[in-house]
Design an enzyme around this catalytic site. Structure first.
Site, PDB file in Angstrom:
ATOM      1  N   ARG D 265       0.877  -1.180   0.000  1.00  0.00           N
ATOM      2  CA  ARG D 265       0.000   0.000   0.000  1.00  0.00           C
ATOM      3  C   ARG D 265       0.906   1.219   0.000  1.00  0.00           C
ATOM      4  O   ARG D 265       1.411   1.616   1.043  1.00  0.00           O
ATOM      5  CB  ARG D 265      -0.867  -0.036   1.266  1.00  0.00           C
ATOM      6  N   HIS D 269      -3.311   4.735   4.628  1.00  0.00           N
ATOM      7  CA  HIS D 269      -4.495   3.880   4.729  1.00  0.00           C
ATOM      8  C   HIS D 269      -5.723   4.621   4.223  1.00  0.00           C
ATOM      9  O   HIS D 269      -6.463   4.125   3.382  1.00  0.00           O
ATOM     10  CB  HIS D 269      -4.712   3.452   6.177  1.00  0.00           C
ATOM     11  N   TYR D 278       4.249   4.827  11.577  1.00  0.00           N
ATOM     12  CA  TYR D 278       4.493   3.400  11.812  1.00  0.00           C
ATOM     13  C   TYR D 278       5.396   2.720  10.779  1.00  0.00           C
ATOM     14  O   TYR D 278       5.616   1.523  10.838  1.00  0.00           O
ATOM     15  CB  TYR D 278       3.170   2.636  11.914  1.00  0.00           C
TER      16      TYR D 278
HETATM   17  C1  LIG Z   1     -14.868  -5.681  11.172  1.00  0.00           C
HETATM   18  C2  LIG Z   1     -14.034  -4.455  11.007  1.00  0.00           C
HETATM   19  N1  LIG Z   1     -13.144  -4.122  11.945  1.00  0.00           N
HETATM   20  C3  LIG Z   1     -12.409  -2.994  11.852  1.00  0.00           C
HETATM   21  C4  LIG Z   1     -12.551  -2.166  10.769  1.00  0.00           C
HETATM   22  C5  LIG Z   1     -11.737  -0.866  10.691  1.00  0.00           C
HETATM   23  N2  LIG Z   1     -10.756  -0.944   9.614  1.00  0.00           N
HETATM   24  C6  LIG Z   1     -10.965  -0.420   8.395  1.00  0.00           C
HETATM   25  S1  LIG Z   1      -9.752  -0.776   7.317  1.00  0.00           S
HETATM   26  C7  LIG Z   1      -8.871  -1.603   8.505  1.00  0.00           C
HETATM   27  C8  LIG Z   1      -7.582  -2.260   8.145  1.00  0.00           C
HETATM   28  C9  LIG Z   1      -7.767  -3.225   7.026  1.00  0.00           C
HETATM   29  O1  LIG Z   1      -6.544  -3.796   6.711  1.00  0.00           O
HETATM   30  P1  LIG Z   1      -6.423  -4.813   5.502  1.00  0.00           P
HETATM   31  O2  LIG Z   1      -7.439  -5.891   5.666  1.00  0.00           O
HETATM   32  O3  LIG Z   1      -5.026  -5.237   5.400  1.00  0.00           O
HETATM   33  O4  LIG Z   1      -6.866  -3.983   4.230  1.00  0.00           O
HETATM   34  P2  LIG Z   1      -6.141  -2.693   3.634  1.00  0.00           P
HETATM   35  O5  LIG Z   1      -6.732  -1.524   4.339  1.00  0.00           O
HETATM   36  O6  LIG Z   1      -4.690  -2.840   3.866  1.00  0.00           O
HETATM   37  O7  LIG Z   1      -6.509  -2.696   2.193  1.00  0.00           O
HETATM   38  C10 LIG Z   1      -9.542  -1.584   9.712  1.00  0.00           C
HETATM   39  C11 LIG Z   1      -9.051  -2.192  10.946  1.00  0.00           C
HETATM   40  C12 LIG Z   1     -13.493  -2.541   9.799  1.00  0.00           C
HETATM   41  N3  LIG Z   1     -13.720  -1.799   8.706  1.00  0.00           N
HETATM   42  N4  LIG Z   1     -14.212  -3.676   9.936  1.00  0.00           N
END
Ligand SMILES: Cc1ncc(C[n+]2csc(CCOP(=O)(O)OP(=O)(O)O)c2C)c(N)n1
Ligand SMILES: Cc1ncc(C[n+]2csc(CCOP(=O)(O)OP(=O)(O)O)c2C)c(N)n1
Ligand SMILES: [Mg+2]
Ligand SMILES: [Mg+2]
Ligand SMILES: [Mg+2]
Lengths: 93, 369, 325, 369, 325
Positions: D265, D269, D278
């Site tokens: 990425r 975020h 981080y």
């Molecule tokens: C069930 C749930 N828990 C927490 C979140 C908050 N949240 C949004 S994105 C994220 C991180 C997601 O990481 P990843 O799965 O690696 O996807 P990326 O953002 O890297 O594409 C979090 C914790 C959420 N959307 N849904």
């Protein structure tokens, strides 16, 4: 402790239909039965007004209501002088 | 990633190759001599006795239920080798986070049949396991216990205690999200937890093949970076070895382990279940040949250490267990206040009010008579 | 004393407790290095180390389930769920185990666990980031549910929540996080759980609210004052146990009540408070107690949220309606 | 169990051995000639253009947000090869069940930037993807979409349709229970679903190593009995090959596939995140060298098919995208009734009443003025 | 007509719909060969094949989540969750997706899905097998929540639920499953969702109940009749949408109301009905509407359950108290 039954309820004991547990059949569903709600003709009053009327020995049905739709409010009870209430002369007042 | 210094059995019985750890066969013959755990004869006999005790207790519980003296019961028949092997490895300070079908391990931790009976007679005091150390109540919501075990593992590690956590799940339970999440947390946190899947081939009526498409259940460990092993769950020695190895690994601070105990639920799912609806007699007979008690008995006989008057022992167990049942059955005290008394460590006003109102109702009822 | 936002006040409470009690651990998604997406745990990992303040895998059921395990074995975890909308993967652990372990074990295993998360609308967020699910938690016996409305309250209630031996759902109104500041003592202090606060006394009508709605109510009360209406404002602080005494006393005095809250009105805290008003003050009621709450709809995205969210004029409208009833 | 006639790449790049499928390297050199998908030059150029379009759209979205003209946005920068490779394989009748970071694939399905902008401007009509076929709205509750994809897979299979389902998740998402459950159902039901893990190394601030202890993420497929493969997610050709193979496998009725797209990425975020908290600059620089656009560009240059006036193209894209943004920005219509209008297929009385009461308030407010 | 238990009546409804609509599929834990642990789906797999009636892996989130996928792609799934206590692993899918997909997609994807499960106490069960979580579902906008009390109603409501294009939570009072029988037409018929039924007319007090409590109320009403009290009994049938018209009409007539339900009283359907009584009939109220409901405690195991569960004499006690108020 209980009767068992023919299912496989994973837990617990199930009551089984016995004598007298046959409900009357319903014809609802085939033709919807409309309900009318006539006969609602009571004095409108707030709970506090009802409570005060009772307390003061006032027949709330005799009190003219000053609120919207003639509802009886606290003030109406306070302003109400009913002959019956005066003669009954509550002693505990 | 898993560390490289894995104990040999995890390499030799790699679940990726769908291997299964076995020490004795159905006839009680040792098929893997060098894996035979070093146990003195008394210990082996003791193991058999404990398995027998669990079996008898189970059968009696089923019959109390049939007599209408107890509510629905969950028998353990056929899975005793797992329970007792775990029970012989688990120490007083170790934690037991049960599912709901490992009575033998609960007994090993000091839970009594009286408590078990009380629980199945509908009294929470039986299920609290209050009198034994480091045992959680049984987990009815399937899978959730994996997280509890992992959390306790974290505590143990954080507090630098020499304790191992044992937890269990069924083959059906492996489909629940919490199963995978729990193993994943355990992998990342490297906690001292021994996870056991009791693969007894069924989740109520549903066979394993409808539960997952994986080659076996132990292999699921790969997804979470913890060592896994498939073990003949009806082979006491294999199970003993697995628990010994796993608990040493965990105690050495190397992390969690997943054991698939390959077994068979010989009884019904619960006393209200009828297995003939979903499985054939021949299947049951086939699996009957692998029964863990029979196998251990044959082993002892062939080794010439079988010195048990089984009939007498069974009678002894029966009367002892029956005495416990009767005690439990006669425990009629369930004060109504009890249902309010354990919700919080200090009772909130809302509950006090509800209790008081109920008391008013009770006295109205009393007065009406 | 020092001027604090709610974020800072909670951070300060966590800091005080971490410092004083080694059995406290804090974890959740992004609470470590990042200090939480709202920075509530900022600096705590640096100060107390990765064993005590750390990032967990992304799995709410796991966060809560493992915390229960810790809570029954000597630790006192304070876990963060990232948003109210992501508490639901953990709902089974909360309802089936966290709330029940004390009862199930007949007191052998208490559950000193705090589950904290931001909740509520008004921040132009995506779906699942604007909800107010307090009623869902409050209906579950065995939990305490706490919602602060000010930095001061947040600190005092958080310390009490951590010190409670029962599990506490601690809901933080994200809209308030940085929106207000307050002088808050840097010393340790506690506020009792289960007790509401009379924010302002009044005689004509009782307004019961909590969280971010307190400020909106205060704005409405200013409007009411101009219209000659004297409002008593109660900040519930605890949703469960609910402080029926304070509410009852107030409604007996004013004869009128409205409940202001962001959640969907059906089967809500508003419904409960109306039931309580009836049970505690029926004979004093001069107008039907009413809910001024969110609709039974999904909280809309930013462009539609203004219709959903409770505005001061809508509160005033309902106050006036009740008083004129 | 997985069938034996697996396509070669699943055997040759077995995630158990932690292998990764790659076709071109960072310099654009072909490192695995025999795996090079047969694509004519126009198609390769088209792929690059689509990746570029996604990149530009992303950058513009970030800048609109910075200008305060749009709410929080989730950039895709660095992950375009995955999105466009999927987009070039997905057909009109195929299903797309997105997570929230695969804009290029949404665009390939026909979603417009105007809709995307509308969504990030806080209007549900942008996020409904109403105008394209077989695309679900983005899934914010992480992991839940895996079940939806599996369920649609069941539908497709049950209705004997020639459709494939594509779904996505992040590395963080693999920790959620629904990730495992979804793959497990898909394994048992053998549904035509292509699951992609976009392993972009972070879940907000949390690095993969705190997410799981498994050797890689593709290997998690083993737990559910479906084929898995780890692919260089910044290598357009590798991703294209993976999707082509996986979708053919799925369409042939052989079941689901799990692809780990190993990527980075490159952006934050979301627009409210600051990655410098981080992770280090050098890490970002290192990964920058693997950027999928640069690699594909280099490949085209070395092959002599690079005939693009990129500057001009970018200008074109920018003005086209800006026009869409302005359109979205000018869409000011959000009738208040709308918030009630889509909750049920027929509005219940409770909602009608709430709507009416709100209308009364609105007219009171109107009259007060 | 044929004499049916509720189990049989629901089985019959499912049979009729499976037969008439190929897009209907039924799955869940043990619903196939076994026919469900309560035998509600008995014989259906044999009749309609394993593609249409089948056992799923043991994972409630998966059952509901995949059903949502099916529902948006041409099927109309009817899924069984084995007990009310095991609905919570699926709570996130229900709340975050099932209830919201219609709104999120602005009507592109309707969700014609029925989630059915047994609920309620009185069967001497283990923990998690005696609960009444209807309020939790009713608070979630986007769902319909239905509870039948008789075999006839169960059949008509189930057919309506399956034919609804919105998701329906269909809660079956397990205590009633086999406890009563009724002549039920074998033909297809429907009962409207969202409409309560006046079981019995009366003038002194309104009793609102549903599910297994209807029978208990009827017993209490017999006691009341002997005491000269005329009771109007309303069977809610739908928890959401709730039939405020029928409840309002009745309370305006009688001036009194009690709500009888098994669930914990706080933040419950009882709370909601009291709010409705206030909103719809405030000026007619002669006594405070009251809840006769479960305590805010875990439903006890068999030996303690008798204290928790609502008995006819407790209902009568509350009726009398209200009338004498
Ligand atoms: C069930 C749930 N828990 C927490 C979140 C908050 N949240 C949004 S994105 C994220 C991180 C997601 O990481 P990843 O799965 O690696 O996807 P990326 O953002 O890297 O594409 C979090 C914790 C959420 N959307 N849904
Ligand atoms: C979350 C949850 N869902 C459903 C059930 C109901 N249930 C009780 S036991 C059981 C089957 C369990 O099978 P398995 O995990 O193989 O364990 P076994 O009974 O074979 O020991 C089911 C579905 C439950 N207790 N918890
Ligand atoms: Mg099993
Ligand atoms: Mg990521
Ligand atoms: Mg509720």
């Amino acid at each position: 402790i209980s009767e068992s039954e023919d299912g496989a309820a994973v837990v617990g004991t199930m009551e089984l239909a016995g004598e007298g547990s046959l409900l009357a059949a319903s014809d609802e569903g085939s033709s919807e039965t409309g309900r009318s709600d006539a006969g609602v003709r009571k004095v409108l009053a707030t709970p506090v007004a009802r409570a005060m009327a009772k307390e003061m020995g006032i027949n709330i049905n005799e009190v003219p209501g000053s609120g919207p739709s003639g509802r009886v409010k606290k003030e109406d009870i306070l302003n109400f002088k009913s002959p019956s209430a005066e003669t009954s002369g509550r002693t505990d007042a | 990633m898993i560390q490289n210094d894995l104990p040999a059995i995890f390499r030799d019985f790699n679940p990726i190759e769908d291997k299964m750890l076995q020490v004795i066969d159905n006839e009680g013959n040792v098929v893997n001599e060098k894996l035979m755990p070093v146990l003195d004869d008394e210990t082996v006999i003791e193991a058999y006795k404990q398995m027998l005790y669990e079996r008898i207790a189970d059968e009696m519980a089923v019959s109390y239920q049939r007599q209408g003296r107890m509510y629905t019961y969950t028998p353990n028949i056929g899975q005793e080798a797992i329970h007792i092997a775990a029970g012989m490895n688990i120490r007083e300070e170790d934690w037991l986070v049960p599912a709901f079908r490992e009575m033998g391990t609960l007994l090993a931790k000091g839970v009594t049949m009286k408590e078990m009976f009380l629980f199945y007679l509908g009294n929470e005091h039986g299920g609290s396991f209050k009198n034994v150390r480091h045992v959680l109540p049984i987990a009815i919501s399937i899978g959730t216990q994996f997280h509890h075990a992992t959390g306790i593992g974290y505590s143990v590690k954080y507090q630098k205690k020499d304790e191992v956590v044992y937890t269990f799940i069924g083959d059906g339970g492996t489909s629940e999200g919490d199963f995978s999440e729990g193993l994943n947390f355990a992998g990342v946190w490297q906690v001292p937890v021994v996870f056991t899947i009791q693969n007894n081939q069924y989740a109520i009526s549903v066979p394993v093949k409808l539960q997952t498409n994986s080659i076996n259940l132990a292999v699921k460990s790969v997804a979470f970076g913890i060592p896994g092993i498939k073990v003949d769950g009806n082979d006491f020695f294999a199970m003993y070895l697995a628990y010994k190895t796993a608990s040493e690994y965990a105690r050495a601070g190397k992390g969690a382990v997943l054991i698939e105990a390959f077994t068979y639920r010989r009884g019904a799912h619960t006393t209200s279940d009828d297995p003939s609806k979903y499985r054939g007699k021949d299947e049951e007979t086939r699996w009957g040949l692998t029964d863990p008690l029979i196998r251990l008995q044959r082993y002892m006989q062939s080794k010439g250490i079988w010195n048990i008057d089984e009939e007498k022992l069974i009678e002894e167990y029966k009367s002892e267990i029956d005495a416990q049942f009767v005690e439990a059955e006669n425990n009629k005290s369930y004060p109504w206040e009890d249902i309010f008394g354990h919700m919080y460590t200090d009772m909130p006003d809302e509950l006090k009010r509800q209790k008081m109102e109920y008391e008013q109702f009770l006295s109205w009822k009393e007065n009406r008579r | 004393m020092s001027v604090m936002t709610m974020v800072k006040a909670i951070n300060n409470a966590l800091d005080i407790k971490l410092n004083e009690d080694k059995s406290i651990v804090i974890y959740g998604e992004d609470v470590g290095v990042e200090g939480g997406v709202f920075r509530v745990t900022e600096g705590l990992q640096q100060k107390y180390g990765v064993d005590r303040v750390f990032d967990s895998p992304l799995a709410e059921s796991g966060i809560v389930g493992t915390a229960l395990g810790m809570a029954v074995s000597g630790l006192r975890p304070v876990v963060e769920l990232q948003f109210e909308g992501f508490t639901f993967p953990a709902f089974n652990q909360i309802l089936s185990n966290v709330s029940r372990m004390q009862n199930r074990s007949r007191g052998k295993y208490a559950v000193p666990l705090v589950i904290r998360f931001p909740y509520g609308g008004g921040v132009n967020a995506l779906e699942h980031h604007s909800d107010s699910p307090e009623a869902l938690f409050a209906h579950i016996p065995g939990l305490k549910v706490v919602i602060p409305s000010t930095p001061h309250d947040a600190k005092g209630l958080m310390i009490s929540a951590i010190e409670s031996n029962d599990p506490v759902i601690f809901m933080e109104p994200k809209r308030v996080y940085r929106a207000i500041k307050q002088e808050v003592s840097e010393e340790k202090f506690v506020l009792p759980l289960g007790k509401a606060r009379v924010v302002q006394e009044g005689t004509d009508i009782t307004v019961v609210a909590f969280g971010a709605m307190i400020r909106e109510c205060q704005k409405a009360i200013t409007m009411a004052r101009e219209a000659g209406i004297s409002v008593e404002l109660i900040d519930l602080r605890s949703i469960y146990p609910i402080d029926r005494e304070t509410v009852g006393n107030s409604v007996r005095k004013t004869g009128r009540m409205i409940v202001v809250a962001e959640a969907h009105e059906s089967f809500s805290v508003g419904s409960e408070l109306i039931a309580i008003a009836n049970e505690e003050a029926f004979l004093y009621l001069e107008a039907p107690p009413r809910r001024v709450m969110g609709f039974d709809t999904i909280v809309p995205l930013a462009q539609g949220e203004k219709y959903y969210i409770i505005s001061p004029d809508r509160i005033f409208y309902e106050i006036e309606k009740s008083v004129k009833f």
